[in-house]
Design an enzyme around this catalytic site. Structure first.
Site, short mmCIF file in Angstrom:
data_model
loop_
_atom_site.label_atom_id
_atom_site.label_comp_id
_atom_site.label_asym_id
_atom_site.label_seq_id
_atom_site.Cartn_x
_atom_site.Cartn_y
_atom_site.Cartn_z
N GLU A 1 -3.23 5.05 -0.65
CA GLU A 1 -3.69 4.04 -0.92
C GLU A 1 -4.56 3.76 1.19
OE1 GLU A 1 -2.95 0.87 -4.19
OE2 GLU A 1 -1.73 1.49 -2.58
N ALA B 1 0.73 -1.22 0.25
CA ALA B 1 -0.05 0.18 -0.44
C ALA B 1 1.01 1.67 0.24
CB ALA B 1 -0.76 -0.39 1.47
N ASP B 2 0.85 1.95 -1.09
CA ASP B 2 1.71 3.17 -1.18
C ASP B 2 0.27 4.58 0.13
OD1 ASP B 2 -0.79 4.59 -2.22
OD2 ASP B 2 -0.29 4.02 -4.40
N SER B 3 0.79 5.76 -0.15
CA SER B 3 0.41 6.58 1.46
C SER B 3 -1.18 7.01 1.23
CB SER B 3 1.37 7.99 1.62
OG SER B 3 1.37 8.76 0.59
#
Length: 80
Positions: free
Chosen positions: A41, A37-39
């Site tokens: 998401e 997960a990126d920021s």
């Protein structure tokens, strides 16, 4: 709502949002390391937690939610 019910709801959110199956989701599952997960998401996930559980999660608290277990514990402690 007990912790198992919270975990079930959070697992359903994760399945849909991160396109994984429930068997991948454990309390130890890391959003960044295991789900990639990126920021953005993570922010969207936290917003969905707020909507689903009626809890308000501060940015400071959201940064501390690194695993599925962290999310379950937070919701259990801050239920509306």
């Amino acid at each position: 709502m007990n912790e198992n019910e919270i975990l079930e709801k959070i697992t359903a959110i994760i399945e849909e949002r991160f396109d994984v199956t429930a068997d991948v989701v454990q309390k130890e599952t890391s959003f960044k390391d295991d789900l990639d997960a990126d920021s953005i998401e993570l922010v969207e996930f936290v917003l969905e937690l707020e909507d689903t559980f009626g809890a308000e999660i501060s940015d400071e608290d959201a940064e501390k939610i690194e695993t599925v277990g962290d999310a379950v514990d937070y919701i259990a402690a801050h239920q509306a």
